[in-house]
Design a protein around this motif. Structure first.
Motif, PDB file in Angstrom:
ATOM      1  N   ILE A 162       3.152  19.188   9.157  1.00  0.00           N
ATOM      2  CA  ILE A 162       2.669  18.168  10.089  1.00  0.00           C
ATOM      3  C   ILE A 162       1.922  17.119   9.279  1.00  0.00           C
ATOM      4  CG2 ILE A 162       1.193  17.698  12.084  1.00  0.00           C
ATOM      5  CD1 ILE A 162       1.500  20.661  12.868  1.00  0.00           C
ATOM      6  N   HIS A 163       2.172  15.851   9.565  1.00  0.00           N
ATOM      7  CA  HIS A 163       1.427  14.814   8.841  1.00  0.00           C
ATOM      8  C   HIS A 163       0.832  13.789   9.798  1.00  0.00           C
ATOM      9  CE1 HIS A 163       4.817  11.933   9.237  1.00  0.00           C
ATOM     10  NE2 HIS A 163       5.586  12.972   8.978  1.00  0.00           N
TER      11      HIS A 163
ATOM     12  N   GLY B  73       5.597  14.415  12.787  1.00  0.00           N
ATOM     13  CA  GLY B  73       4.876  13.233  12.330  1.00  0.00           C
ATOM     14  C   GLY B  73       4.062  12.669  13.478  1.00  0.00           C
ATOM     15  N   VAL B  74       2.753  12.507  13.286  1.00  0.00           N
ATOM     16  CA  VAL B  74       1.871  11.995  14.334  1.00  0.00           C
ATOM     17  C   VAL B  74       1.333  10.637  13.900  1.00  0.00           C
ATOM     18  CG1 VAL B  74      -0.111  12.501  15.813  1.00  0.00           C
ATOM     19  CG2 VAL B  74       1.210  14.384  14.817  1.00  0.00           C
ATOM     20  N   GLY B  75       1.631   9.603  14.688  1.00  0.00           N
ATOM     21  CA  GLY B  75       1.240   8.253  14.303  1.00  0.00           C
ATOM     22  C   GLY B  75       2.077   7.728  13.158  1.00  0.00           C
ATOM     23  N   SER B  76       3.393   7.951  13.257  1.00  0.00           N
ATOM     24  CA  SER B  76       4.291   7.628  12.134  1.00  0.00           C
ATOM     25  C   SER B  76       4.618   6.151  12.001  1.00  0.00           C
ATOM     26  CB  SER B  76       5.601   8.434  12.284  1.00  0.00           C
ATOM     27  OG  SER B  76       5.362   9.807  12.068  1.00  0.00           O
ATOM     28  N   GLY B  77       4.308   5.345  13.007  1.00  0.00           N
ATOM     29  CA  GLY B  77       4.560   3.915  12.909  1.00  0.00           C
ATOM     30  C   GLY B  77       6.016   3.594  12.663  1.00  0.00           C
TER      31      GLY B  77
ATOM     32  N   GLU C 197       8.079   4.318   7.379  1.00  0.00           N
ATOM     33  CA  GLU C 197       8.321   4.063   5.954  1.00  0.00           C
ATOM     34  C   GLU C 197       7.981   5.272   5.075  1.00  0.00           C
ATOM     35  OE1 GLU C 197       7.221   0.121   7.927  1.00  0.00           O
ATOM     36  OE2 GLU C 197       6.452   2.170   7.928  1.00  0.00           O
ATOM     37  N   ILE C 198       6.879   5.936   5.390  1.00  0.00           N
ATOM     38  CA  ILE C 198       6.492   7.110   4.616  1.00  0.00           C
ATOM     39  C   ILE C 198       7.260   8.349   5.076  1.00  0.00           C
ATOM     40  CG2 ILE C 198       4.584   8.670   4.051  1.00  0.00           C
ATOM     41  CD1 ILE C 198       4.414   6.073   2.584  1.00  0.00           C
ATOM     42  N   ASP C 199       7.509   8.439   6.371  1.00  0.00           N
ATOM     43  CA  ASP C 199       8.229   9.602   6.907  1.00  0.00           C
ATOM     44  C   ASP C 199       9.583   9.799   6.241  1.00  0.00           C
ATOM     45  OD1 ASP C 199       7.056  10.409  10.062  1.00  0.00           O
ATOM     46  OD2 ASP C 199       6.273   8.696   8.976  1.00  0.00           O
ATOM     47  N   VAL C 200      10.355   8.720   6.125  1.00  0.00           N
ATOM     48  CA  VAL C 200      11.705   8.873   5.565  1.00  0.00           C
ATOM     49  C   VAL C 200      11.637   9.332   4.105  1.00  0.00           C
ATOM     50  CG1 VAL C 200      12.731   7.198   7.151  1.00  0.00           C
ATOM     51  CG2 VAL C 200      11.915   6.422   4.929  1.00  0.00           C
ATOM     52  N   GLN C 201      10.603   8.911   3.392  1.00  0.00           N
ATOM     53  CA  GLN C 201      10.436   9.342   2.006  1.00  0.00           C
ATOM     54  C   GLN C 201      10.092  10.831   1.937  1.00  0.00           C
ATOM     55  OE1 GLN C 201      11.007   7.487  -0.668  1.00  0.00           O
ATOM     56  NE2 GLN C 201      11.452   5.622   0.477  1.00  0.00           N
ATOM     57  N   MET C 202       9.185  11.281   2.821  1.00  0.00           N
ATOM     58  CA  MET C 202       8.787  12.691   2.803  1.00  0.00           C
ATOM     59  C   MET C 202       9.926  13.590   3.266  1.00  0.00           C
ATOM     60  SD  MET C 202       4.747  12.717   3.915  1.00  0.00           S
ATOM     61  CE  MET C 202       5.010  11.985   5.530  1.00  0.00           C
ATOM     62  N   LEU C 203      10.671  13.157   4.275  1.00  0.00           N
ATOM     63  CA  LEU C 203      11.814  13.955   4.731  1.00  0.00           C
ATOM     64  C   LEU C 203      12.886  14.038   3.646  1.00  0.00           C
ATOM     65  CD1 LEU C 203      12.056  12.675   8.413  1.00  0.00           C
ATOM     66  CD2 LEU C 203      11.527  15.019   7.697  1.00  0.00           C
ATOM     67  N   SER C 204      13.073  12.948   2.931  1.00  0.00           N
ATOM     68  CA  SER C 204      14.036  12.958   1.821  1.00  0.00           C
ATOM     69  C   SER C 204      13.580  13.899   0.715  1.00  0.00           C
ATOM     70  CB  SER C 204      14.226  11.543   1.269  1.00  0.00           C
ATOM     71  OG  SER C 204      14.805  10.687   2.239  1.00  0.00           O
ATOM     72  N   MET C 205      12.270  13.924   0.444  1.00  0.00           N
ATOM     73  CA  MET C 205      11.720  14.857  -0.548  1.00  0.00           C
ATOM     74  C   MET C 205      11.982  16.292  -0.122  1.00  0.00           C
ATOM     75  SD  MET C 205       7.947  13.552  -1.744  1.00  0.00           S
ATOM     76  CE  MET C 205       7.509  11.974  -1.052  1.00  0.00           C
ATOM     77  N   LEU C 206      11.719  16.588   1.151  1.00  0.00           N
ATOM     78  CA  LEU C 206      11.917  17.947   1.656  1.00  0.00           C
ATOM     79  C   LEU C 206      13.386  18.350   1.556  1.00  0.00           C
ATOM     80  CD1 LEU C 206      10.522  20.367   2.957  1.00  0.00           C
ATOM     81  CD2 LEU C 206      10.883  19.291   5.194  1.00  0.00           C
TER      82      LEU C 206
ATOM     83  N   GLN D 273       0.817  -1.218   0.000  1.00  0.00           N
ATOM     84  CA  GLN D 273       0.000   0.000   0.000  1.00  0.00           C
ATOM     85  C   GLN D 273       0.851   1.268   0.000  1.00  0.00           C
ATOM     86  OE1 GLN D 273      -3.939   0.271   0.334  1.00  0.00           O
ATOM     87  NE2 GLN D 273      -3.090  -1.243  -1.070  1.00  0.00           N
ATOM     88  N   TYR D 274       1.963   1.247   0.739  1.00  0.00           N
ATOM     89  CA  TYR D 274       2.820   2.437   0.777  1.00  0.00           C
ATOM     90  C   TYR D 274       3.488   2.678  -0.574  1.00  0.00           C
ATOM     91  CZ  TYR D 274       2.387   2.893   5.864  1.00  0.00           C
ATOM     92  OH  TYR D 274       1.909   3.092   7.134  1.00  0.00           O
ATOM     93  N   LYS D 275       3.832   1.602  -1.264  1.00  0.00           N
ATOM     94  CA  LYS D 275       4.456   1.746  -2.579  1.00  0.00           C
ATOM     95  C   LYS D 275       3.466   2.383  -3.559  1.00  0.00           C
ATOM     96  CE  LYS D 275       7.256  -1.532  -3.751  1.00  0.00           C
ATOM     97  NZ  LYS D 275       7.823  -2.820  -4.235  1.00  0.00           N
TER      98      LYS D 275
END
Length: 291
Positions: A137-138, A56-60, A63-72, A26-28
């Motif tokens: 914030i995500h 990040g709230v409820g980041s688990g 997997e998605i956080d590292v992608q968004m931080l890399s984008m930023l 799903q994340y992919k």
């Protein structure tokens, strides 16, 4: 040292969640949509700023956080970034920390970890005289677990800096998830020990409108193969059904009639059939709330 304790998302629940992510990818599916939506937003958020702060709230497992931080980072390679992470699971936060340690470009980002429920984080922040504000914030698939949706949205919106954005991703109102949880609300809530209805995109948008907040909504279409759910001897099907119904063990959590009814609903009302395979509609809504 992290205190090892049972929190809100551990054990068999985490096992089923991780199995779901591995089996469905799903994340992919989500990432290309996020890149398309977030890159121009990041360009707007960071204009003229000497530093960028992310919550990040409820980041688990991150997997998605590292992608968004890399984008930023890719948009503003010379601007310092900080990341505060709130999650109620020790187990998943530990996985996130390992992911950070193995991602070279994130080494320069200082992380602050808050292993607690989002409501406890809110109380902690409100008790401080000087609240930290954030540019981005995500809250990705986590609003299902909050007690007061309106107050949660209001609080996190109040933490946005000038020109900041609050990203919310959760089940789309027309998705198979919502159909299932509405149809079997009584039985599913009995198993999860809650009387609260599962929040979906329609609820969030209604709350944002009532608060007069500006937002943009995008639907991320997705589906995953649930054919194995209809094979009673399939371990894959059991893990998927356990995650989808928020139970540790689907086959032992409901009466035979309820199990049969849920399976009929999944096939007939929540899915499409293609080449003899059953694909569950897991579409998400991506909501960007303006500061």
């Amino acid at each position: 040292m992290t205190t090892r304790k049972q929190t809100c998302f551990e054990g068999a629940i985490v096992k089923n969640f991780n199995f779901f992510l591995e089996h469905t990818e799903q994340y992919k599916v989500m990432l290309p949509h996020l890149r398309y939506l977030l890159l121009p937003e990041f360009e707007r958020i960071g204009v003229g700023k000497s530093s960028l702060d992310v919550l990040g709230v409820g980041s688990g497992g991150g997997e998605i956080d590292v992608q968004m931080l890399s984008m930023l980072q890719s948009v503003f390679p010379a601007v310092p970034i900080t990341a505060d992470i709130v999650d109620g699971s020790v187990e998943l936060t530990d996985s996130f920390k390992v992911l950070v340690a193995n991602t070279a470009n994130l080494q320069k980002i200082p992380f602050t970890w808050h292993i607690m429920h989002s409501e406890d984080y809110e109380k902690q922040v409100k008790a401080k005289e000087d609240m930290k504000k954030f540019d981005f914030i995500h809250m990705i698939h986590m609003l299902y677990y909050v007690k007061d949706l309106g107050e949660t949205l209001k609080f996190h919106h109040s933490l946005l800096k000038n020109n900041g954005r609050l990203l919310i991703i959760l089940n789309a109102a027309a998705s198979g998830w919502v159909t299932m949880w509405k149809t079997y609300a009584k039985e599913l809530h009995a198993c999860t020990n809650t009387n609260e209805p599962k929040v979906h995109s329609g609820d969030v948008i209604a709350s944002l409108k009532s608060q007069g907040l500006k937002y943009d909504e995008y639907v991320i279409p997705s589906s995953f193969d649930v054919t194995e759910c209809f094979n009673p001897s399939s371990t894959t099907g059991e893990h998927l059904l356990s995650f989808m119904t928020s139970t540790e063990n689907f086959s032992q959590s409901f009466t035979p009639d309820v199990r049969a009814g849920i399976l009929d609903l999944l096939r007939d009302k929540c899915s499409t059939i293609k080449d003899g395979r059953v694909f569950f509609d897991s579409s998400s809504s991506c909501i960007l709330v303006h500061a």
